[in-house]
Design a protein around this motif. Structure first.
Motif, short mmCIF file in Angstrom:
data_model
loop_
_atom_site.label_atom_id
_atom_site.label_comp_id
_atom_site.label_asym_id
_atom_site.label_seq_id
_atom_site.Cartn_x
_atom_site.Cartn_y
_atom_site.Cartn_z
N ALA A 372 0.85 -1.15 -0.07
CA ALA A 372 -0.03 -0.13 0.06
C ALA A 372 0.82 1.23 0.11
O ALA A 372 0.64 2.12 -0.90
CB ALA A 372 -0.79 0.04 1.22
N ALA A 373 1.85 0.90 0.90
CA ALA A 373 2.73 2.55 0.96
C ALA A 373 3.21 2.90 -0.53
O ALA A 373 3.51 3.92 -0.67
CB ALA A 373 3.95 2.37 1.88
N GLY A 374 3.92 1.72 -1.17
CA GLY A 374 4.53 2.17 -2.35
C GLY A 374 3.61 2.85 -3.43
O GLY A 374 4.00 3.65 -4.07
N ALA A 375 2.35 2.64 -3.24
CA ALA A 375 0.99 3.19 -4.24
C ALA A 375 0.98 4.56 -3.60
O ALA A 375 0.89 5.51 -4.38
CB ALA A 375 -0.24 2.20 -4.04
N VAL A 376 1.03 4.69 -2.21
CA VAL A 376 0.78 6.16 -1.77
C VAL A 376 1.87 7.00 -1.97
O VAL A 376 1.61 8.15 -2.59
CB VAL A 376 0.60 5.92 -0.36
CG1 VAL A 376 0.57 7.30 0.24
CG2 VAL A 376 -0.93 5.21 0.05
N ILE A 377 3.16 6.42 -1.90
CA ILE A 377 4.56 7.18 -2.23
C ILE A 377 4.27 7.79 -3.69
O ILE A 377 4.69 8.99 -3.90
CB ILE A 377 5.64 6.55 -1.91
CG1 ILE A 377 5.67 6.35 -0.42
CG2 ILE A 377 6.99 7.10 -2.56
CD1 ILE A 377 6.86 5.47 0.21
N LEU A 378 4.15 6.96 -4.63
CA LEU A 378 4.27 7.17 -6.04
C LEU A 378 3.01 8.01 -6.16
O LEU A 378 3.14 9.09 -6.87
CB LEU A 378 3.94 6.01 -6.77
CG LEU A 378 4.35 6.29 -8.18
CD1 LEU A 378 5.41 7.04 -8.74
CD2 LEU A 378 4.45 4.75 -9.08
N GLY A 379 1.78 7.75 -5.86
CA GLY A 379 0.54 8.68 -5.92
C GLY A 379 0.83 10.26 -5.62
O GLY A 379 0.70 11.15 -6.42
N GLN A 380 1.33 10.43 -4.30
CA GLN A 380 1.68 11.64 -3.86
C GLN A 380 2.72 12.36 -4.79
O GLN A 380 2.65 13.59 -5.00
CB GLN A 380 1.90 11.54 -2.26
CG GLN A 380 0.95 11.33 -1.48
CD GLN A 380 -0.25 12.29 -1.56
OE1 GLN A 380 0.26 13.62 -1.63
NE2 GLN A 380 -1.36 12.16 -1.34
N SER A 381 3.75 11.57 -5.01
CA SER A 381 4.86 12.15 -5.85
C SER A 381 4.37 12.66 -7.14
O SER A 381 4.84 13.58 -7.80
CB SER A 381 5.98 11.13 -6.08
OG SER A 381 6.61 10.81 -4.52
N LEU A 382 3.39 11.97 -7.66
CA LEU A 382 3.00 12.43 -9.03
C LEU A 382 2.08 13.73 -8.96
O LEU A 382 1.96 14.50 -9.94
CB LEU A 382 1.99 11.34 -9.66
CG LEU A 382 2.79 10.13 -10.29
CD1 LEU A 382 1.77 9.12 -10.65
CD2 LEU A 382 2.99 10.85 -11.72
N GLN A 383 1.71 13.97 -7.75
CA GLN A 383 1.00 15.16 -7.29
C GLN A 383 1.87 16.31 -6.94
O GLN A 383 1.55 17.48 -6.89
CB GLN A 383 -0.13 15.06 -6.01
CG GLN A 383 -1.20 14.29 -6.29
CD GLN A 383 -1.89 14.34 -7.59
OE1 GLN A 383 -2.32 15.37 -7.94
NE2 GLN A 383 -1.99 13.25 -8.36
N GLY A 384 3.22 15.97 -7.13
CA GLY A 384 4.35 16.90 -6.77
C GLY A 384 5.12 17.16 -5.51
O GLY A 384 5.82 18.10 -5.29
N LYS A 385 4.42 16.31 -4.60
CA LYS A 385 5.18 16.22 -3.40
C LYS A 385 6.43 15.50 -3.37
O LYS A 385 6.58 14.44 -4.07
CB LYS A 385 4.31 15.44 -2.03
CG LYS A 385 3.01 16.44 -1.97
CD LYS A 385 2.25 15.79 -0.90
CE LYS A 385 0.93 16.70 -0.29
NZ LYS A 385 0.30 15.93 0.70
N LYS A 386 7.75 16.03 -2.88
CA LYS A 386 8.87 15.35 -2.83
C LYS A 386 9.55 14.89 -1.34
O LYS A 386 9.41 15.82 -0.51
CB LYS A 386 9.91 16.22 -3.55
CG LYS A 386 9.39 16.55 -5.07
CD LYS A 386 10.33 17.62 -5.50
CE LYS A 386 10.07 17.84 -7.16
NZ LYS A 386 10.78 18.70 -8.00
N LEU A 387 9.96 13.77 -1.66
CA LEU A 387 10.88 13.31 -0.04
C LEU A 387 12.11 14.07 -0.14
O LEU A 387 12.74 14.52 -1.18
CB LEU A 387 10.80 11.75 -0.28
CG LEU A 387 9.88 10.81 -0.12
CD1 LEU A 387 10.06 9.51 -0.57
CD2 LEU A 387 8.98 10.95 1.15
N LEU A 388 12.49 14.27 1.02
CA LEU A 388 13.71 14.58 1.37
C LEU A 388 14.96 13.68 0.57
O LEU A 388 14.70 12.55 0.93
CB LEU A 388 14.25 14.86 3.00
CG LEU A 388 15.42 15.81 3.18
CD1 LEU A 388 15.27 17.09 2.78
CD2 LEU A 388 15.52 15.84 4.60
N SER A 389 15.80 14.24 -0.23
CA SER A 389 16.78 13.23 -0.85
C SER A 389 17.93 14.13 -1.06
O SER A 389 18.87 13.56 -1.72
CB SER A 389 16.13 12.61 -2.23
OG SER A 389 15.96 13.68 -2.85
#
Length: 389
Positions: A372-389
């Motif tokens: 589930a988390a993999g889908a959420v991470i990618l879904g939110q990233s497609l909305q423009g949110k970015k993890l600290l990297s």
């Protein structure tokens, strides 16, 4: 509900006051707080912003910190069996990747919530982990030496200077440096990145290779190879490691174009339209088969096309989607998310752990949180949110 809402609901189902459980089902040892599973769920929570899930992310990190070994190891998992607390730092070998996942999670938590004081309160835990990872270099040459079974691919054959672990460490150092700028940490991250880009693919390099004899014999691949050790290179395609390489944008020579082309060709050639964990699968009669077959404590799960041996994991593909987005491959990332959702939807949203790449049948544990988390991470990233990297 839509696919995203089902994924968020599963994360709620595995939320406890001690952190995220690996599965909503009481199967085997999945009803525990796992370092890598918990942090990946935590990253999903931070990107989504749900207050309860963010609180569970914090609880996960606190649980891991509370049970850190005095030498710096972060537990592989923590099991609360009242009144006892049972810790595991690994099975047949200790886990190396738990430390960088802990640091990545902690820094991202502080970044997204603004709770820098929480990160400051755990600086000792971070520094202990960083020092232990440096000790694991053994020869002080910037790459950690990882035992077989020392990371998430705990029944696979990779051993030595495993690419995945070097990249996780790089990500952790980058996160820490952005939160608490430090020239020593910054230089260390740059040296690790240089070692990686020089030694995991065939090309002309300025410095001597880490393993000159093995490097001279390595043939060109369109991806970063999985690992090397004193005996030579293990040349499998490691989807998680190559996804992290794209996400962290480690290359400055345009190699990411070759890597994406290879990855997309492989992905689209398979029935599930997603990347397998390692490729090609090891089969009976292959030179590595005996090593693979014996690397287990209990039942054998790495039959060809399953588990780490060519099986398909939605979580891994979520990180592949992140890597695609860093390189502006938005349509490809959207397609990856569509395929992840199709697998998570199987059997009334059972969120299986992984799938047989050949038969498309589900394998592993159902209601697996990081699927589930993999889908959420990618879904939110497609909305423009970015993890600290």
């Amino acid at each position: 509900m839509n696919s995203y809402q089902y994924a968020i609901q599963l994360l709620h189902d595995v939320s406890t006051d001690k952190g995220f459980l690996a599965s909503a089902n009481d199967i085997s040892n999945y009803r525990r707080i796992w370092a890598r599973d918990g942090v990946i769920c935590g990253l999903a929570a931070l990107l989504d912003g749900d207050k309860k899930l963010v609180a569970t992310c914090k609880a996960t990190l606190q649980t891991l910190a509370d049970h850190q070994h005095y030498l710096g190891n972060i537990p592989s998992n923590v099991f609360y069996d009242e009144p006892k607390t049972i810790l595991s730092f690994g099975g047949l070998a200790g886990r190396v990747d738990t430390i960088p996942w802990f640091i990545i999670g902690l820094c991202n938590y502080a970044h997204f919530t603004g709770d820098i004081d929480f990160a400051k309160a755990h600086l000792e835990h971070i520094n202990r982990g960083l020092n232990l990872m440096e000790a694991w270099e053994f020869n002080h040459n910037h790459l950690m030496y990882v035992p077989r079974s020392g990371n998430w691919a705990d029944e696979y054959i990779t051993e030595g200077y495993i690419l995945y672990d070097q990249l996780l460490r790089l990500w952790a150092l980058r996160c820490f440096d952005k939160l608490f700028p430090n020239e020593v940490i910054h230089r260390k991250a740059n040296r690790i990145q240089q070692k990686v880009t020089e030694n995991y693919r065939k090309h002309k390099i300025k410095n001597d290779p880490y393993h000159p004899k093995a490097f001279s014999r390595m043939r060109k691949k369109d991806y970063w190879v999985a690992s090397f050790n004193p005996s030579g290179y293990q040349k499998q395609y490691d989807a998680f490691a190559n996804s992290l390489a794209l996400f962290l944008d480690i290359d400055s020579e345009g190699f990411e174009n070759e890597l994406i082309a290879y990855s997309e060709t492989l992905r689209k050639s398979l029935a599930l339209k997603l990347l397998p964990a390692f490729w090609p699968p090891i089969k009976e009669g292959d030179i590595e088969w005996s090593m693979l077959e014996n690397n287990r404590k209990y039942e054998f799960r790495n039959v060809p096309y399953e588990f780490h041996n060519g099986g398909t994991w939605q979580m891994v593909n979520g990180f592949y989607g992140l890597g695609l987005l860093v390189h502006n491959k938005v349509n490809e990332a959207k397609d990856v998310l569509t395929q992840i959702d199709l697998l998570n939807e199987k059997e009334s949203w059972s969120f299986y752990e992984n799938f047989n790449t050949e038969t498309s049948e589900p394998t592993g544990v159902p209601h697996c949180a990081w699927s589930a988390a993999g889908a959420v991470i990618l879904g939110q990233s497609l909305q423009g949110k970015k993890l600290l990297s």
